[in-house]
Every structure is written in structure tokens, then in C-alpha cells.
Design a protein around this motif. Structure first.
Motif, mmCIF file in Angstrom:
data_model
loop_
_atom_site.group_PDB
_atom_site.id
_atom_site.type_symbol
_atom_site.label_atom_id
_atom_site.label_comp_id
_atom_site.label_asym_id
_atom_site.label_seq_id
_atom_site.Cartn_x
_atom_site.Cartn_y
_atom_site.Cartn_z
ATOM 1 N N ARG A 25 0.817 -1.212 0.000
ATOM 2 C CA ARG A 25 0.000 0.000 0.000
ATOM 3 C C ARG A 25 0.856 1.270 0.000
ATOM 4 O O ARG A 25 0.628 2.168 -0.795
ATOM 5 C CB ARG A 25 -0.930 0.005 1.215
ATOM 6 C CG ARG A 25 -1.825 1.221 1.325
ATOM 7 C CD ARG A 25 -2.726 1.109 2.550
ATOM 8 N NE ARG A 25 -3.616 2.211 2.710
ATOM 9 C CZ ARG A 25 -4.850 2.299 2.203
ATOM 10 N NH1 ARG A 25 -5.319 1.307 1.478
ATOM 11 N NH2 ARG A 25 -5.591 3.354 2.413
ATOM 12 N N TYR A 26 1.809 1.344 0.913
ATOM 13 C CA TYR A 26 2.528 2.591 1.113
ATOM 14 C C TYR A 26 3.806 2.739 0.288
ATOM 15 O O TYR A 26 4.296 3.835 0.100
ATOM 16 C CB TYR A 26 2.853 2.776 2.595
ATOM 17 C CG TYR A 26 1.624 2.897 3.457
ATOM 18 C CD1 TYR A 26 0.553 3.706 3.083
ATOM 19 C CD2 TYR A 26 1.514 2.208 4.652
ATOM 20 C CE1 TYR A 26 -0.581 3.821 3.875
ATOM 21 C CE2 TYR A 26 0.384 2.316 5.453
ATOM 22 C CZ TYR A 26 -0.655 3.130 5.050
ATOM 23 O OH TYR A 26 -1.781 3.243 5.828
ATOM 24 N N TYR A 125 -1.022 8.374 -0.041
ATOM 25 C CA TYR A 125 -1.239 8.014 1.362
ATOM 26 C C TYR A 125 -0.343 8.771 2.340
ATOM 27 O O TYR A 125 -0.189 8.343 3.480
ATOM 28 C CB TYR A 125 -1.034 6.506 1.547
ATOM 29 C CG TYR A 125 -1.989 5.689 0.722
ATOM 30 C CD1 TYR A 125 -3.357 5.711 0.985
ATOM 31 C CD2 TYR A 125 -1.533 4.908 -0.328
ATOM 32 C CE1 TYR A 125 -4.242 4.974 0.225
ATOM 33 C CE2 TYR A 125 -2.416 4.155 -1.092
ATOM 34 C CZ TYR A 125 -3.763 4.198 -0.811
ATOM 35 O OH TYR A 125 -4.628 3.461 -1.563
ATOM 36 N N ASN A 127 -0.722 11.488 4.114
ATOM 37 C CA ASN A 127 -1.399 11.864 5.367
ATOM 38 C C ASN A 127 -1.664 10.650 6.250
ATOM 39 O O ASN A 127 -1.535 10.709 7.470
ATOM 40 C CB ASN A 127 -2.703 12.616 5.090
ATOM 41 C CG ASN A 127 -2.443 14.010 4.549
ATOM 42 O OD1 ASN A 127 -1.401 14.598 4.817
ATOM 43 N ND2 ASN A 127 -3.373 14.521 3.766
ATOM 44 N N GLU A 128 -2.011 9.548 5.630
ATOM 45 C CA GLU A 128 -2.244 8.306 6.370
ATOM 46 C C GLU A 128 -0.949 7.805 7.011
ATOM 47 O O GLU A 128 -0.937 7.369 8.164
ATOM 48 C CB GLU A 128 -2.787 7.258 5.393
ATOM 49 C CG GLU A 128 -3.580 6.172 6.003
ATOM 50 C CD GLU A 128 -4.231 5.306 4.934
ATOM 51 O OE1 GLU A 128 -3.766 4.154 4.776
ATOM 52 O OE2 GLU A 128 -5.175 5.757 4.260
ATOM 53 N N ARG A 131 -0.137 9.972 9.992
ATOM 54 C CA ARG A 131 -1.004 9.618 11.126
ATOM 55 C C ARG A 131 -0.544 8.308 11.773
ATOM 56 O O ARG A 131 -0.501 8.190 12.998
ATOM 57 C CB ARG A 131 -2.460 9.505 10.654
ATOM 58 C CG ARG A 131 -3.431 9.202 11.741
ATOM 59 C CD ARG A 131 -3.690 10.428 12.606
ATOM 60 N NE ARG A 131 -4.682 10.066 13.611
ATOM 61 C CZ ARG A 131 -4.508 10.214 14.905
ATOM 62 N NH1 ARG A 131 -3.421 10.760 15.378
ATOM 63 N NH2 ARG A 131 -5.429 9.833 15.748
ATOM 64 N N PHE A 132 -0.187 7.328 10.951
ATOM 65 C CA PHE A 132 0.325 6.057 11.465
ATOM 66 C C PHE A 132 1.574 6.292 12.315
ATOM 67 O O PHE A 132 1.724 5.717 13.395
ATOM 68 C CB PHE A 132 0.626 5.099 10.310
ATOM 69 C CG PHE A 132 1.263 3.808 10.736
ATOM 70 C CD1 PHE A 132 0.524 2.826 11.388
ATOM 71 C CD2 PHE A 132 2.610 3.570 10.509
ATOM 72 C CE1 PHE A 132 1.110 1.642 11.793
ATOM 73 C CE2 PHE A 132 3.208 2.392 10.903
ATOM 74 C CZ PHE A 132 2.450 1.423 11.546
#
Length: 175
Positions: A25-26, A125, A127-128, A131-132
Motif C-alpha cells: 500500500r505505502y 497516502y 497523510n495516512e 497519522r500512522f
């Protein structure tokens, strides 16, 4: 009962077990099949190279799934080639020394090097990911993974990295 209710009963924050989905994903990394396919093409530059290993793996009795078996079969052949064909070597001098002096598998070292070379943060991603990183600082006791990339080390501060079960099991962990 909701997940928040379960976590609120714990005395300490949880450990996360993180699989390759986070890297896919990242960092836009390949899945098992894509990764293994890349390395089968190095061993045999043939359109059927992955199918060859897949056939071997499915015909063998192996209870842990087809991809781990493919990886084991491929590692054997890749390592033989690696020692005979210096032109396929891409790992650092430090890792070359580990292969030479400490028995590091060339296949595993080359996978880690390959993953590092193609890892690129997925801008979608950001911002995600931020946050993680923030959550990991205060709400997670530790992270366990078998991933070869450095995403977790790069985005989760304050954790000690252990490589391999022996290093973790026989270390003096406090708290």
C-alpha cells in the motif's frame, strides 16, 4: 463488544503484527508472486520460469503454502547462480562480507536490496502514513513483521529493531 472496548481493558498498548500489505500500500511493492517472478527471471530468463517453480512447489508435499515452497526452491537455484555469476550481484560491500563470512543467504540479501531499490512512498497516502507514525509513538508497544523493507523503521520512531527470532528471544528486553 467493540474493538475499543477490548483495547481499553489492556494494561499496556498492543503489539502490531504487520504483513506485506502495508508495504504494498505505502511503498507500491510487489506481492509474493510479483517478487518471486522477478527473481525467477534472473535464474532463467524464460516466460515460463515462474510456472516451472510453481509446478515444482505444487507437486511437492508442503503444508505451508505454495509461495514459501517456491521461495525455498528458488533460493537454492538462485544461490547456486549467484556464486557462479558475479554480474547478478547487486548487494552492498557490507552484505557481500556477510555472505562471505557469516553465511548470509545471497537470495535474501538480494531480495532486501531489490526491495530497497524499488521502494517509493505512495503520495496518495502521505497523510495516512503521517497519522500512522504519530499513533505508533504513543499507542503501540511494538511491531512484529517479516517484511524486508524499511517502512516501519523509517516511520515508527523509538523502537529497537531485532533481526531474527534468536536476536529477539535471547535479548534482554525491559518492560
Amino acid at each position: 463488544m467493540k474493538i475499543n472496548d477490548i483495547f481499553s481493558q489492556f494494561n499496556t498498548p498492543p503489539f502490531l503484527f504487520v504483513g506485506s500489505g502495508i508495504s504494498r500500500r505505502y511503498l507500491n511493492l510487489p506481492d509474493w508472486k510479483g517478487l518471486l517472478s522477478h527473481f525467477t527471471r534472473i535464474v532463467s530468463d524464460d516466460d515460463y520460469s515462474f510456472s516451472y517453480y510453481e509446478n515444482l512447489a505444487t507437486s511437492a508435499e508442503y503444508t505451508q503454502g505454495v509461495y514459501p515452497k517456491i521461495a525455498s526452491l528458488l533460493e537454492r537455484d538462485y544461490n547456486k547462480l549467484w556464486f557462479k555469476a558475479p554480474d547478478i550481484r547487486t548487494i552492498s560491500e557490507e552484505k557481500l562480507e556477510d555472505v562471505k563470512n557469516n553465511g548470509l543467504s545471497p537470495f535474501k540479501a538480494e531480495i532486501a536490496s531489490y526491495i530497497q531499490s524499488i521502494s517509493k512512498l505512495n503520495d496518495e497516502y502521505i497523510n495516512e502514513i503521517k497519522r500512522f507514525s504519530e499513533i505508533s509513538r504513543h499507542h503501540i508497544s511494538g511491531i512484529i513483521t517479516t517484511n524486508y523493507d524499511s517502512f516501519l523503521e523509517d516511520h515508527c520512531d523509538g523502537y529497537k529493531t531485532y533481526v531474527g527470532q534468536n536476536e529477539l528471544i535471547f535479548s534482554a528486553i525491559q518492560g
